[in-house]
Motif scaffolding. Sequence first.
Motif, PDB file in Angstrom:
ATOM      1  N   GLU A  42     100.836 148.305  13.203  1.00  0.00           N
ATOM      2  CA  GLU A  42     102.061 147.969  13.914  1.00  0.00           C
ATOM      3  C   GLU A  42     102.577 146.625  13.412  1.00  0.00           C
ATOM      4  O   GLU A  42     101.806 145.788  12.935  1.00  0.00           O
ATOM      5  CB  GLU A  42     101.803 147.930  15.428  1.00  0.00           C
ATOM      6  N   PRO A  43     103.889 146.389  13.504  1.00  0.00           N
ATOM      7  CA  PRO A  43     104.462 145.191  12.885  1.00  0.00           C
ATOM      8  C   PRO A  43     104.169 143.905  13.647  1.00  0.00           C
ATOM      9  O   PRO A  43     103.920 143.914  14.850  1.00  0.00           O
ATOM     10  CB  PRO A  43     105.963 145.494  12.885  1.00  0.00           C
ATOM     11  N   LEU A  44     104.231 142.819  12.894  1.00  0.00           N
ATOM     12  CA  LEU A  44     104.257 141.477  13.464  1.00  0.00           C
ATOM     13  C   LEU A  44     105.680 140.948  13.299  1.00  0.00           C
ATOM     14  O   LEU A  44     106.270 141.063  12.222  1.00  0.00           O
ATOM     15  CB  LEU A  44     103.270 140.554  12.737  1.00  0.00           C
ATOM     16  N   PHE A  45     106.232 140.401  14.354  1.00  0.00           N
ATOM     17  CA  PHE A  45     107.612 139.904  14.316  1.00  0.00           C
ATOM     18  C   PHE A  45     107.583 138.398  14.064  1.00  0.00           C
ATOM     19  O   PHE A  45     107.752 137.587  14.977  1.00  0.00           O
ATOM     20  CB  PHE A  45     108.328 140.265  15.616  1.00  0.00           C
ATOM     21  N   HIS A  68     105.651 142.755   8.361  1.00  0.00           N
ATOM     22  CA  HIS A  68     106.120 141.517   8.985  1.00  0.00           C
ATOM     23  C   HIS A  68     107.636 141.624   9.083  1.00  0.00           C
ATOM     24  O   HIS A  68     108.326 141.762   8.060  1.00  0.00           O
ATOM     25  CB  HIS A  68     105.714 140.298   8.163  1.00  0.00           C
ATOM     26  N   LEU A  69     108.155 141.585  10.309  1.00  0.00           N
ATOM     27  CA  LEU A  69     109.581 141.802  10.547  1.00  0.00           C
ATOM     28  C   LEU A  69     110.198 140.569  11.191  1.00  0.00           C
ATOM     29  O   LEU A  69     109.493 139.750  11.795  1.00  0.00           O
ATOM     30  CB  LEU A  69     109.780 143.020  11.456  1.00  0.00           C
ATOM     31  N   PRO A  70     111.532 140.451  11.105  1.00  0.00           N
ATOM     32  CA  PRO A  70     112.200 139.311  11.742  1.00  0.00           C
ATOM     33  C   PRO A  70     112.017 139.332  13.258  1.00  0.00           C
ATOM     34  O   PRO A  70     112.091 140.388  13.898  1.00  0.00           O
ATOM     35  CB  PRO A  70     113.675 139.508  11.360  1.00  0.00           C
ATOM     36  N   GLY A  74     115.425 144.673  17.129  1.00  0.00           N
ATOM     37  CA  GLY A  74     115.357 145.733  18.129  1.00  0.00           C
ATOM     38  C   GLY A  74     114.650 146.961  17.597  1.00  0.00           C
ATOM     39  O   GLY A  74     114.367 147.067  16.393  1.00  0.00           O
ATOM     40  N   PRO A  75     114.361 147.934  18.473  1.00  0.00           N
ATOM     41  CA  PRO A  75     113.602 149.111  18.067  1.00  0.00           C
ATOM     42  C   PRO A  75     114.228 149.879  16.896  1.00  0.00           C
ATOM     43  O   PRO A  75     113.515 150.272  15.959  1.00  0.00           O
ATOM     44  CB  PRO A  75     113.573 149.971  19.346  1.00  0.00           C
ATOM     45  N   SER A  76     115.533 150.100  16.913  1.00  0.00           N
ATOM     46  CA  SER A  76     116.170 150.877  15.833  1.00  0.00           C
ATOM     47  C   SER A  76     116.075 150.138  14.504  1.00  0.00           C
ATOM     48  O   SER A  76     115.740 150.731  13.471  1.00  0.00           O
ATOM     49  CB  SER A  76     117.633 151.158  16.176  1.00  0.00           C
ATOM     50  N   ALA A  80     113.948 151.184  11.078  1.00  0.00           N
ATOM     51  CA  ALA A  80     114.587 151.307   9.771  1.00  0.00           C
ATOM     52  C   ALA A  80     113.879 150.434   8.736  1.00  0.00           C
ATOM     53  O   ALA A  80     113.653 150.859   7.590  1.00  0.00           O
ATOM     54  CB  ALA A  80     116.061 150.930   9.873  1.00  0.00           C
ATOM     55  N   MET A  81     113.504 149.230   9.117  1.00  0.00           N
ATOM     56  CA  MET A  81     112.819 148.337   8.190  1.00  0.00           C
ATOM     57  C   MET A  81     111.419 148.847   7.854  1.00  0.00           C
ATOM     58  O   MET A  81     110.977 148.787   6.699  1.00  0.00           O
ATOM     59  CB  MET A  81     112.762 146.925   8.771  1.00  0.00           C
ATOM     60  N   GLN A  82     110.718 149.390   8.857  1.00  0.00           N
ATOM     61  CA  GLN A  82     109.384 149.931   8.594  1.00  0.00           C
ATOM     62  C   GLN A  82     109.466 151.151   7.682  1.00  0.00           C
ATOM     63  O   GLN A  82     108.597 151.354   6.824  1.00  0.00           O
ATOM     64  CB  GLN A  82     108.693 150.294   9.905  1.00  0.00           C
ATOM     65  N   ARG A  83     110.504 151.951   7.845  1.00  0.00           N
ATOM     66  CA  ARG A  83     110.675 153.100   6.961  1.00  0.00           C
ATOM     67  C   ARG A  83     110.844 152.627   5.512  1.00  0.00           C
ATOM     68  O   ARG A  83     110.233 153.192   4.596  1.00  0.00           O
ATOM     69  CB  ARG A  83     111.869 153.938   7.408  1.00  0.00           C
ATOM     70  N   GLU A  84     111.670 151.622   5.298  1.00  0.00           N
ATOM     71  CA  GLU A  84     111.872 151.097   3.946  1.00  0.00           C
ATOM     72  C   GLU A  84     110.566 150.542   3.376  1.00  0.00           C
ATOM     73  O   GLU A  84     110.238 150.773   2.200  1.00  0.00           O
ATOM     74  CB  GLU A  84     112.947 150.013   3.959  1.00  0.00           C
ATOM     75  N   LEU A  85     109.819 149.802   4.184  1.00  0.00           N
ATOM     76  CA  LEU A  85     108.553 149.246   3.716  1.00  0.00           C
ATOM     77  C   LEU A  85     107.541 150.344   3.402  1.00  0.00           C
ATOM     78  O   LEU A  85     106.798 150.261   2.411  1.00  0.00           O
ATOM     79  CB  LEU A  85     107.981 148.294   4.770  1.00  0.00           C
ATOM     80  N   LEU A  86     107.504 151.381   4.233  1.00  0.00           N
ATOM     81  CA  LEU A  86     106.603 152.503   4.011  1.00  0.00           C
ATOM     82  C   LEU A  86     106.972 153.239   2.720  1.00  0.00           C
ATOM     83  O   LEU A  86     106.099 153.527   1.883  1.00  0.00           O
ATOM     84  CB  LEU A  86     106.655 153.453   5.207  1.00  0.00           C
ATOM     85  N   ASP A  87     108.253 153.549   2.555  1.00  0.00           N
ATOM     86  CA  ASP A  87     108.691 154.260   1.355  1.00  0.00           C
ATOM     87  C   ASP A  87     108.399 153.446   0.097  1.00  0.00           C
ATOM     88  O   ASP A  87     107.983 153.984  -0.933  1.00  0.00           O
ATOM     89  CB  ASP A  87     110.184 154.571   1.437  1.00  0.00           C
TER      90      ASP A  87
END
Length: 379
Positions: A42-45, A68-70, A74-76, A80-87
């Motif tokens: 799960e991400p760290l903000f 690691h996210l800003p 928000g959830p959406s 979207a950012m996790q999808r990009e990082l995963l891909d």
Amino acid sequence: MSARLRPDVICFSHLRFSFVFQRPQHLLTRCARRHRVFFFEEPLFDSDLPRLEESEAEHRGICVATPHLPAGAGPSRASAMQRELLDDMMRRHGITDVVLWYYTPMALSFSRHLAPAATVYDCMDELSAFAGAPPAIKEREAELLRRADLVFAGGASLYEAKRALHPSVHALPSGVDVAHFARARAATRVEPADQARIPRPRLGFFGVLDERTDLDLIAAVAALRPAWQIVLVGPVVKIDPSTLPRAPNIHLLGQKRYEELPAYLGGWDVALLPFARNEATRFISPTKTPEYLAGGKPVVSTSIRDVVKPYGELGLVRIADAPGDFVAAVEAALAEDRAPLLARADDLLGQRSWDATWATMERLLEGALERRARAVAAR
């Protein structure tokens, strides 16, 4: 598993790999013997820009990926950012043939676009019952059950709750590394410094201290028997540390590494499972039950269903809920002859190794991959 059926595995977990060493870590370290394993946390903000930190776990063969996210995303936007990082991770590592292995249904928000060779849901907890559970978790779990090829239930109670929801649900309770915890029986083991100073008798617990812990019971037992020393080993999670019971005979030693646990266990006279009886514990199957027994300790537990059956019914664990009854059970455990207990416990534990659990999972996974491959070929 044949070479043609060894896809990479991406695990989506609500638990961090470096957290308490439990079911996901035990199983995926075994999975990594034949597969490349990516443990997507799960991400760290805590970052200005989204980035993925990758590190090799202490156990070789597992890449731990931490987004690691800003702060304030928000959830959406976070999905979207996790999808990009995963891909991007999949592109960089050349991951094409993949098994998606879920511990948290919430990861579907950024992974449902993938086309895996198979999807596994290893349900180790009823996450919807935990404090702070996301409102959407039940809806996401229903979606995951529709997508999954295999569902593993981490205990008998979870199996009963899930088996009618999917055509391929398998009861695979948590195993135990008997050799690891049997070190607690060794006369030559070294007492940890922070425990060595504590008088005896010692009653011990290792695990997460959270909303599942019966703090009132611990406080009551400590008050009823001030000469008994209660040793609590583990992190405090999701509860205010100030709510933990405080008394001269209650000792909070903090989180320890998995490798250290047998040394602590070996210095206890009785091992405890002081779980509250609430929604969060309704379906739990504590991994520490067989670990305590492998360490050769008598065990006293509250009436958690997956402890009562089989351990309580087999006479391997004493069951009590009210403080007075719990104290009486501990007194009986302190006075008992352990030799017969050890022999009966060892007979049961011999059937419950993590290696055996993983072998069953791997066999079922291979069958699911073969069925998927045949279905694709028939199109």
